[in-house]
Design a protein around this motif. Structure first.
Motif, mmCIF file in Angstrom:
data_model
loop_
_atom_site.group_PDB
_atom_site.id
_atom_site.type_symbol
_atom_site.label_atom_id
_atom_site.label_comp_id
_atom_site.label_asym_id
_atom_site.label_seq_id
_atom_site.Cartn_x
_atom_site.Cartn_y
_atom_site.Cartn_z
ATOM 1 N N HIS A 17 0.841 -1.208 0.000
ATOM 2 C CA HIS A 17 0.000 0.000 0.000
ATOM 3 C C HIS A 17 0.873 1.255 0.000
ATOM 4 C CE1 HIS A 17 -2.726 3.075 1.936
ATOM 5 N NE2 HIS A 17 -3.391 2.708 0.858
ATOM 6 N N ARG A 18 1.947 1.232 0.787
ATOM 7 C CA ARG A 18 2.855 2.385 0.814
ATOM 8 C C ARG A 18 3.530 2.577 -0.538
ATOM 9 N NH1 ARG A 18 4.051 0.499 6.127
ATOM 10 N NH2 ARG A 18 5.901 -0.605 5.370
ATOM 11 N N LEU A 19 3.930 1.475 -1.166
ATOM 12 C CA LEU A 19 4.576 1.573 -2.479
ATOM 13 C C LEU A 19 3.611 2.107 -3.531
ATOM 14 C CD1 LEU A 19 6.642 -1.751 -2.557
ATOM 15 C CD2 LEU A 19 7.553 0.579 -2.449
ATOM 16 N N ILE A 20 2.390 1.591 -3.524
ATOM 17 C CA ILE A 20 1.383 2.040 -4.495
ATOM 18 C C ILE A 20 1.099 3.527 -4.314
ATOM 19 C CG2 ILE A 20 -1.064 1.836 -5.138
ATOM 20 C CD1 ILE A 20 -0.812 -1.177 -4.450
ATOM 21 N N THR A 21 1.012 3.957 -3.062
ATOM 22 C CA THR A 21 0.772 5.380 -2.768
ATOM 23 C C THR A 21 1.976 6.229 -3.159
ATOM 24 O OG1 THR A 21 -0.657 4.762 -0.913
ATOM 25 C CG2 THR A 21 0.147 7.036 -0.970
ATOM 26 N N ARG A 22 3.169 5.740 -2.837
ATOM 27 C CA ARG A 22 4.393 6.486 -3.125
ATOM 28 C C ARG A 22 4.567 6.731 -4.622
ATOM 29 N NH1 ARG A 22 9.367 7.191 -0.413
ATOM 30 N NH2 ARG A 22 11.133 7.547 -1.822
ATOM 31 N N ASN B 168 3.119 -3.523 -11.885
ATOM 32 C CA ASN B 168 4.541 -3.458 -12.225
ATOM 33 C C ASN B 168 5.427 -3.475 -10.984
ATOM 34 O OD1 ASN B 168 4.281 -3.339 -15.069
ATOM 35 N ND2 ASN B 168 3.765 -1.172 -14.968
ATOM 36 N N LEU B 169 4.865 -3.075 -9.830
ATOM 37 C CA LEU B 169 5.649 -3.071 -8.598
ATOM 38 C C LEU B 169 5.983 -4.484 -8.133
ATOM 39 C CD1 LEU B 169 3.770 -0.278 -6.603
ATOM 40 C CD2 LEU B 169 5.972 -0.094 -7.759
ATOM 41 N N ILE B 170 5.248 -5.463 -8.621
ATOM 42 C CA ILE B 170 5.494 -6.854 -8.238
ATOM 43 C C ILE B 170 6.746 -7.405 -8.935
ATOM 44 C CG2 ILE B 170 4.557 -9.214 -8.367
ATOM 45 C CD1 ILE B 170 1.764 -7.992 -8.162
ATOM 46 N N LEU B 171 7.041 -6.904 -10.127
ATOM 47 C CA LEU B 171 8.111 -7.475 -10.946
ATOM 48 C C LEU B 171 9.501 -7.426 -10.302
ATOM 49 C CD1 LEU B 171 6.996 -6.304 -14.489
ATOM 50 C CD2 LEU B 171 7.015 -8.633 -13.605
ATOM 51 N N PRO B 172 9.937 -6.286 -9.707
ATOM 52 C CA PRO B 172 11.270 -6.299 -9.075
ATOM 53 C C PRO B 172 11.365 -7.326 -7.951
ATOM 54 C CG PRO B 172 10.491 -4.043 -9.366
ATOM 55 C CD PRO B 172 9.333 -4.942 -9.667
#
Length: 234
Positions: A85-90, A158-162
Motif C-alpha cells: 500500500h505504501r509503495l502504491i501510494t508512493r 509493475n511493482l510486483i516485478l522487481p
C-alpha cells in the motif's frame, strides 16, 4: 550464468500486465470474473500435480502447520499488505473501488507470481541444470493471467516485478550452492509444500475459499529441515 527462463517469465508478466491495464476500461466484468475462476482452477491443478510428488507427507504437513502458526503470529499478511500500500501510494498509482478488496487481490497476485511452487522450483531447476522448461511453460500461462490481473489491478502490478525477479534470482543462484546439500526427497517435499500454497492461491483467485496465502509462506522454509529430519528415520 544468465537466468534466461526467469527473465522470459518476468517479461511475459510485464507485457501481459500492462496490456491488461491498457485495456482495463474495455474488458467487461462479465469476462474478468469467469477468467479469474479459470486461472484459479488452473492454479489448483498445478498445485495438485506438485503435491503428488511428495516424499514425506508428515514433513509437508508439519511445515504447513508450523509455517501457518508463524505467519499468523507475525501477521505477515498485514505487514506485506501495508508495504505494498505504501509503495502504491508512493508511486501514485490509483486504487479504484474498495481499497481493502483491491489490496487483498493484489497480495494474491503478488504471491502467485513471486512465491508459487512452480516458479520457485523452475528457478531452482534452471539454476542447478540450466533447464528452463518449467519457467517457459509457466510463462505461457503467466502472460494471459497477467493480462486478466492487470485489467483489475492496473499498472500498479509493475511493482510486483522487481520483487519477483529478486526472489527467483535468489533461488536461481542459490540452487547452484544448494545442489550438494539438497536430496531429491527434500526437493520433492518442497515442491509439495509449494503445491499446497498454489492450491490455496487458486482457491483465493477463484473465490472459492479466502485463506491467507501470505501467512503460509514460512512453510516453504520450514519444509527443507523437516524433510531432512524425516529422511533420517524413514
Amino acid at each position: 550464468m544468465i537466468p534466461k527462463g526467469i527473465l522470459i517469465d518476468c517479461a511475459c508478466i510485464f507485457l501481459g500486465g500492462n496490456l491488461g491495464a491498457a485495456l482495463k476500461q474495455a474488458v467487461p466484468k462479465k469476462i474478468l470474473d469467469p477468467m479469474n475462476v479459470i486461472f484459479g482452477l488452473s492454479a489448483i491443478a498445478i498445485g495438485i500435480l506438485s503435491l503428488i510428488k511428495l516424499s514425506f507427507l508428515p514433513a509437508v504437513i508439519l511445515a504447513l502447520i508450523l509455517g501457518g502458526l508463524i505467519g499468523e503470529l507475525l501477521d505477515l499478511e498485514t505487514l506485506v499488505k501495508n508495504l505494498f500500500h505504501r509503495l502504491i501510494t508512493r508511486f501514485r498509482f490509483s486504487i479504484q473501488g474498495d481499497r481493502e478488496a483491491y489490496l487483498q487481490f493484489y497480495l494474491i497476485v503478488a504471491v502467485t507470481f513471486c512465491a508459487s511452487g512452480a516458479n520457485i522450483f523452475g528457478a531452482i531447476t534452471e539454476g542447478m541444470s540450466g533447464d528452463m522448461t518449467v519457467l517457459l511453460s509457466k510463462a505461457v500461462m503467466d502472460i494471459f493471467a497477467a493480462t486478466i490481473f492487470g485489467a483489475t489491478l492496473g499498472r500498479a502490478m509493475n511493482l510486483i516485478l522487481p520483487l519477483q525477479l529478486a526472489i527467483l534470482c535468489a533461488f536461481f543462484y542459490g540452487g547452484q550452492f544448494l545442489m550438494p546439500l539438497v536430496t531429491q526427497e527434500m526437493l520433492n517435499d518442497f515442491m509439495a509444500a509449494g503445491g499446497l500454497l498454489t492450491i490455496v492461491l487458486g482457491l483465493n483467485i477463484a473465490k472459492i475459499k479466502q485463506t491467507s496465502a501470505v501467512n503460509l509462506l514460512p512453510a516453504l522454509v520450514i519444509v527443507w529441515p523437516a524433510s531432512w529430519l524425516f529422511s533420517l528415520f524413514f
